[in-house]
Design an enzyme around this catalytic site. Structure first.
Site, PDB file in Angstrom:
ATOM      1  N   TYR A 261       0.826  -1.225   0.000  1.00 45.70           N
ATOM      2  CA  TYR A 261       0.000   0.000   0.000  1.00 45.70           C
ATOM      3  C   TYR A 261       0.858   1.272   0.000  1.00 45.70           C
ATOM      4  O   TYR A 261       0.840   2.058  -0.956  1.00 45.70           O
ATOM      5  CB  TYR A 261      -0.933  -0.059   1.211  1.00 45.70           C
ATOM      6  CG  TYR A 261      -1.789   1.160   1.431  1.00 45.70           C
ATOM      7  CD1 TYR A 261      -2.376   1.842   0.374  1.00 45.70           C
ATOM      8  CD2 TYR A 261      -2.029   1.614   2.736  1.00 45.70           C
ATOM      9  CE1 TYR A 261      -3.174   2.950   0.600  1.00 45.70           C
ATOM     10  CE2 TYR A 261      -2.842   2.715   2.966  1.00 45.70           C
ATOM     11  CZ  TYR A 261      -3.405   3.390   1.902  1.00 45.70           C
ATOM     12  OH  TYR A 261      -4.193   4.484   2.130  1.00 45.70           O
TER      13      TYR A 261
ATOM     14  N   SER B  58       5.688   3.635  13.228  1.00 45.47           N
ATOM     15  CA  SER B  58       4.270   3.920  13.451  1.00 45.47           C
ATOM     16  C   SER B  58       4.080   4.691  14.749  1.00 45.47           C
ATOM     17  O   SER B  58       4.863   4.543  15.702  1.00 45.47           O
ATOM     18  CB  SER B  58       3.528   2.583  13.547  1.00 45.47           C
ATOM     19  OG  SER B  58       2.263   2.762  14.122  1.00 45.47           O
TER      20      SER B  58
ATOM     21  N   TYR C 206       2.651  -6.772  16.977  1.00 43.08           N
ATOM     22  CA  TYR C 206       2.948  -5.924  15.806  1.00 43.08           C
ATOM     23  C   TYR C 206       3.583  -4.606  16.262  1.00 43.08           C
ATOM     24  O   TYR C 206       4.649  -4.208  15.789  1.00 43.08           O
ATOM     25  CB  TYR C 206       1.674  -5.647  14.985  1.00 43.08           C
ATOM     26  CG  TYR C 206       1.745  -4.353  14.228  1.00 43.08           C
ATOM     27  CD1 TYR C 206       2.536  -4.245  13.094  1.00 43.08           C
ATOM     28  CD2 TYR C 206       1.086  -3.206  14.687  1.00 43.08           C
ATOM     29  CE1 TYR C 206       2.655  -3.029  12.428  1.00 43.08           C
ATOM     30  CE2 TYR C 206       1.199  -1.993  14.032  1.00 43.08           C
ATOM     31  CZ  TYR C 206       1.986  -1.917  12.899  1.00 43.08           C
ATOM     32  OH  TYR C 206       2.112  -0.707  12.262  1.00 43.08           O
TER      33      TYR C 206
ATOM     34  N   LYS D  33       7.650  -2.737  15.984  1.00 44.12           N
ATOM     35  CA  LYS D  33       8.065  -1.385  15.558  1.00 44.12           C
ATOM     36  C   LYS D  33       8.992  -0.771  16.605  1.00 44.12           C
ATOM     37  O   LYS D  33       9.985  -0.129  16.275  1.00 44.12           O
ATOM     38  CB  LYS D  33       6.845  -0.492  15.320  1.00 44.12           C
ATOM     39  CG  LYS D  33       5.987  -0.891  14.139  1.00 44.12           C
ATOM     40  CD  LYS D  33       6.736  -0.771  12.824  1.00 44.12           C
ATOM     41  CE  LYS D  33       5.943  -1.275  11.640  1.00 44.12           C
ATOM     42  NZ  LYS D  33       6.740  -1.470  10.424  1.00 44.12           N
TER      43      LYS D  33
ATOM     44  N   PHE E  78       1.031   8.201  11.292  1.00 42.13           N
ATOM     45  CA  PHE E  78      -0.252   8.141  11.982  1.00 42.13           C
ATOM     46  C   PHE E  78      -1.165   7.241  11.117  1.00 42.13           C
ATOM     47  O   PHE E  78      -0.761   6.145  10.797  1.00 42.13           O
ATOM     48  CB  PHE E  78      -0.723   9.559  12.320  1.00 42.13           C
ATOM     49  CG  PHE E  78       0.014  10.041  13.566  1.00 42.13           C
ATOM     50  CD1 PHE E  78       1.391  10.253  13.542  1.00 42.13           C
ATOM     51  CD2 PHE E  78      -0.635  10.143  14.779  1.00 42.13           C
ATOM     52  CE1 PHE E  78       2.102  10.582  14.704  1.00 42.13           C
ATOM     53  CE2 PHE E  78       0.057  10.488  15.946  1.00 42.13           C
ATOM     54  CZ  PHE E  78       1.424  10.699  15.903  1.00 42.13           C
ATOM     55  N   ASN E  79      -2.345   7.631  10.747  1.00 38.82           N
ATOM     56  CA  ASN E  79      -3.233   6.678  10.047  1.00 38.82           C
ATOM     57  C   ASN E  79      -3.246   6.921   8.542  1.00 38.82           C
ATOM     58  O   ASN E  79      -3.932   7.832   8.071  1.00 38.82           O
ATOM     59  CB  ASN E  79      -4.652   6.788  10.603  1.00 38.82           C
ATOM     60  CG  ASN E  79      -4.744   6.324  12.038  1.00 38.82           C
ATOM     61  OD1 ASN E  79      -4.084   6.868  12.918  1.00 38.82           O
ATOM     62  ND2 ASN E  79      -5.546   5.311  12.278  1.00 38.82           N
TER      63      ASN E  79
ATOM     64  N   ASN F 114      -9.272  -4.278   8.975  1.00 42.76           N
ATOM     65  CA  ASN F 114      -9.314  -3.806  10.363  1.00 42.76           C
ATOM     66  C   ASN F 114      -9.435  -2.301  10.408  1.00 42.76           C
ATOM     67  O   ASN F 114     -10.049  -1.749  11.302  1.00 42.76           O
ATOM     68  CB  ASN F 114      -8.029  -4.207  11.090  1.00 42.76           C
ATOM     69  CG  ASN F 114      -7.898  -5.707  11.183  1.00 42.76           C
ATOM     70  OD1 ASN F 114      -8.780  -6.369  11.706  1.00 42.76           O
ATOM     71  ND2 ASN F 114      -6.816  -6.245  10.645  1.00 42.76           N
TER      72      ASN F 114
ATOM     73  N   GLY G 152      -8.200  -1.921  23.539  1.00 40.07           N
ATOM     74  CA  GLY G 152      -6.886  -1.406  23.141  1.00 40.07           C
ATOM     75  C   GLY G 152      -6.937  -0.097  22.385  1.00 40.07           C
ATOM     76  O   GLY G 152      -5.895   0.451  22.026  1.00 40.07           O
TER      77      GLY G 152
HETATM   78  C1  UD1 Z   1      -4.762   0.526  14.167  1.00 43.00           C
HETATM   79  C2  UD1 Z   1      -3.918  -0.294  15.085  1.00 43.00           C
HETATM   80  C3  UD1 Z   1      -2.502   0.271  15.111  1.00 43.00           C
HETATM   81  C4  UD1 Z   1      -1.928   0.311  13.711  1.00 43.00           C
HETATM   82  C5  UD1 Z   1      -2.865   1.072  12.778  1.00 43.00           C
HETATM   83  C6  UD1 Z   1      -2.351   0.925  11.363  1.00 43.00           C
HETATM   84  C7  UD1 Z   1      -5.409  -1.229  16.831  1.00 43.00           C
HETATM   85  C8  UD1 Z   1      -5.824  -1.137  18.257  1.00 43.00           C
HETATM   86  N1  UD1 Z   1      -4.502  -0.305  16.435  1.00 43.00           N
HETATM   87  O1  UD1 Z   1      -4.804   1.848  14.665  1.00 43.00           O
HETATM   88  O2  UD1 Z   1      -1.682  -0.514  15.941  1.00 43.00           O
HETATM   89  O3  UD1 Z   1      -0.677   0.950  13.705  1.00 43.00           O
HETATM   90  O4  UD1 Z   1      -4.188   0.545  12.855  1.00 43.00           O
HETATM   91  O5  UD1 Z   1      -3.124   1.611  10.465  1.00 43.00           O
HETATM   92  O6  UD1 Z   1      -5.849  -2.072  16.082  1.00 43.00           O
HETATM   93  N2  UD1 Z   1     -13.129   1.904  13.899  1.00 43.00           N
HETATM   94  C9  UD1 Z   1     -14.496   1.704  14.005  1.00 43.00           C
HETATM   95  N3  UD1 Z   1     -15.046   0.666  13.303  1.00 43.00           N
HETATM   96  C10 UD1 Z   1     -14.325  -0.162  12.495  1.00 43.00           C
HETATM   97  C11 UD1 Z   1     -12.928   0.055  12.385  1.00 43.00           C
HETATM   98  C12 UD1 Z   1     -12.363   1.103  13.116  1.00 43.00           C
HETATM   99  O7  UD1 Z   1     -15.189   2.431  14.708  1.00 43.00           O
HETATM  100  O8  UD1 Z   1     -14.893  -1.090  11.914  1.00 43.00           O
HETATM  101  C13 UD1 Z   1     -12.522   3.023  14.650  1.00 43.00           C
HETATM  102  C14 UD1 Z   1     -11.515   2.555  15.682  1.00 43.00           C
HETATM  103  O9  UD1 Z   1     -12.129   2.253  16.900  1.00 43.00           O
HETATM  104  C15 UD1 Z   1     -10.597   3.777  15.747  1.00 43.00           C
HETATM  105  C16 UD1 Z   1     -10.676   4.381  14.345  1.00 43.00           C
HETATM  106  O10 UD1 Z   1     -11.817   3.835  13.737  1.00 43.00           O
HETATM  107  O11 UD1 Z   1     -11.129   4.706  16.641  1.00 43.00           O
HETATM  108  C17 UD1 Z   1      -9.460   4.040  13.516  1.00 43.00           C
HETATM  109  O12 UD1 Z   1      -9.234   2.653  13.577  1.00 43.00           O
HETATM  110  P1  UD1 Z   1      -8.102   1.922  12.747  1.00 43.00           P
HETATM  111  O13 UD1 Z   1      -8.216   2.294  11.299  1.00 43.00           O
HETATM  112  O14 UD1 Z   1      -8.144   0.481  13.086  1.00 43.00           O
HETATM  113  O15 UD1 Z   1      -6.741   2.594  13.243  1.00 43.00           O
HETATM  114  P2  UD1 Z   1      -6.093   2.705  14.718  1.00 43.00           P
HETATM  115  O16 UD1 Z   1      -7.002   2.179  15.759  1.00 43.00           O
HETATM  116  O17 UD1 Z   1      -5.644   4.100  14.896  1.00 43.00           O
END
Ligand code: UD1
Length: 346
Positions: free
Chosen positions: A15, A128, A154, A158, A183-184, A203, A301
């Protein structure tokens, strides 16, 4: 004729790697991709060639295979390395921690050996914001924040990788090295020919949103609505993948200019927080597509709110992200539609 500067890009079909390949070519570098396609699509190579109008140098090598990697370095003599290739699924890492430690640590060790043996000038590592864990008492995090214990194997890889790089640098101080703490990452290239291709159930939030909107998933569950944030949902710093790719090129360019070795860590984020609810609302508003969603319990988490202090990125790399959340969402949606059209025509 000027020889182009060769940069090894491990995970270059992935990606973030694929978007960085485009940015490198646009900036006059010659990427040499190492990717064994275990978590990426072969079609990415043809699409990269379409976007850039160039034939790509791609090597299907496992980065843990020291001999094969060494042979490539001996023939290419690159000036830089951007190391993306790693496993990154949080849940999978909990189920199979040894696979994560073996792959993510060993590949780094092999590449650092190459830095030393072939005197590779510059090295950029894909880290990360997960290294900060749940920062106490702050939501805007700068690089001075203490490294915490990660929530998952994971995340722990890092942290350990950054530690390995630090120890390596002490023994090899002439190395010019940067760890970029993302970040994201979200969004896709404007051509919609490359983007994030989640294997299995995604995820991360935005792929989940676009897959739900296109009908691959029933409904999006927003994890938690009672956080101590303005609308009760979690806040993150979503950075467009093309901005993130650009930050890698700027890092290489910055390191090249230094006349002595250095090691630094730099946050890559927009500096702005966006809530999950805002992501959903912006998706509906930008695409005109209704998104089926519901509220569910908190995900274990999850940090309630975190975004980057990106002042160092602006100061050191001279780079400010250009894209908006809307750009990220629209490009991710165009990419999802592209995947859908391709899958349904198969
Ligand atoms: C997640 C990982 C982090 C990783 C990053 C990579 C966890 C706890 N953390 O971070 O270790 O470095 O991805 O991109 O998994 N959300 C929903 N519904 C969903 C999916 C997500 O509400 O179906 C929310 C989550 O609760 C969060 C936000 O969207 O508040 C972002 O989630 P996500 O994209 O998984 O990223 P991170 O949690 O920041």
């Amino acid at each position: 004729m000027d020889e182009k500067k060769k940069i090894i890009v491990t995970g270059g079909a992935g990606y973030i790697g694929s978007h960085t390949v485009v940015a490198l070519i646009e900036n006059g570098y010659e990427p040499i991709v190492i990717d064994d396609f275990r978590n990426s699509q072969k079609a990415v190579v043809a699409n990269l060639e379409k976007i850039t109008g160039q034939k790509l140098s791609v090597h299907a090598i496992d980065c843990c295979n020291e001999e094969a990697v060494r042979n490539l370095f001996a023939s290419e003599k690159p000036m830089g390395i951007i190391h993306f290739a790693a496993y990154k699924a949080v849940g999978e890492s909990v189920e199979n921690p040894l696979m994560y430690y073996q792959n993510n640590l060993q590949s780094l060790v092999v590449l650092l050996k190459m830095v030393k043996e072939f005197k590779v000038e510059t090295f950029v590592f894909s880290s990360s914001c997960t290294v900060y864990g749940e920062p106490k008492g702050a939501i805007s995090v700068d690089e001075g924040f203490p490294i915490a214990k990660a929530f998952s194997p994971y995340g722990q890889t890092k942290i350990i990788c950054e530690q390995i790089i630090e120890d390596f640098h002490k023994s090899h101080p002439e190395g010019k090295m940067i760890c970029l703490r993302y970040f994201n990452p979200v969004g896709a290239h404007e051509s919609a020919l490359i983007g994030e291709y989640p294997i299995g159930k995604p995820n991360n939030l935005l792929p989940f949103i676009t897959q739900t909107a296109i009908g691959k998933r029933e409904i999006l569950t927003i994890f938690g609505k009672d956080y101590d944030t303005p609308d009760g949902t979690c806040i993150r710093d979503y950075i467009h993948v093309c901005d993130l790719a650009e930050a890698h090129v700027r890092s290489i360019a910055f390191l090249e200019k230094q006349n002595r070795g250095l090691l630094d860590a730099v946050n890559v984020g927009t500096g702005k927080g966006t809530s999950v609810k805002e992501m959903v609302d912006t998706f509906e508003e930008a695409t005109g597509v209704e998104l089926k969603h519901q509220f569910g319990p908190r995900r274990q988490g999850d940090v309630p709110a975190i975004y980057a202090n990106n002042e160092k990125m602006q100061r050191v790399l001279g780079f400010t992200p250009q894209k908006t959340i809307r750009d990220s969402i629209t490009s991710a949606w165009n990419w999802e539609k592209y995947i859908h059209e391709n899958e349904s025509s198969k």
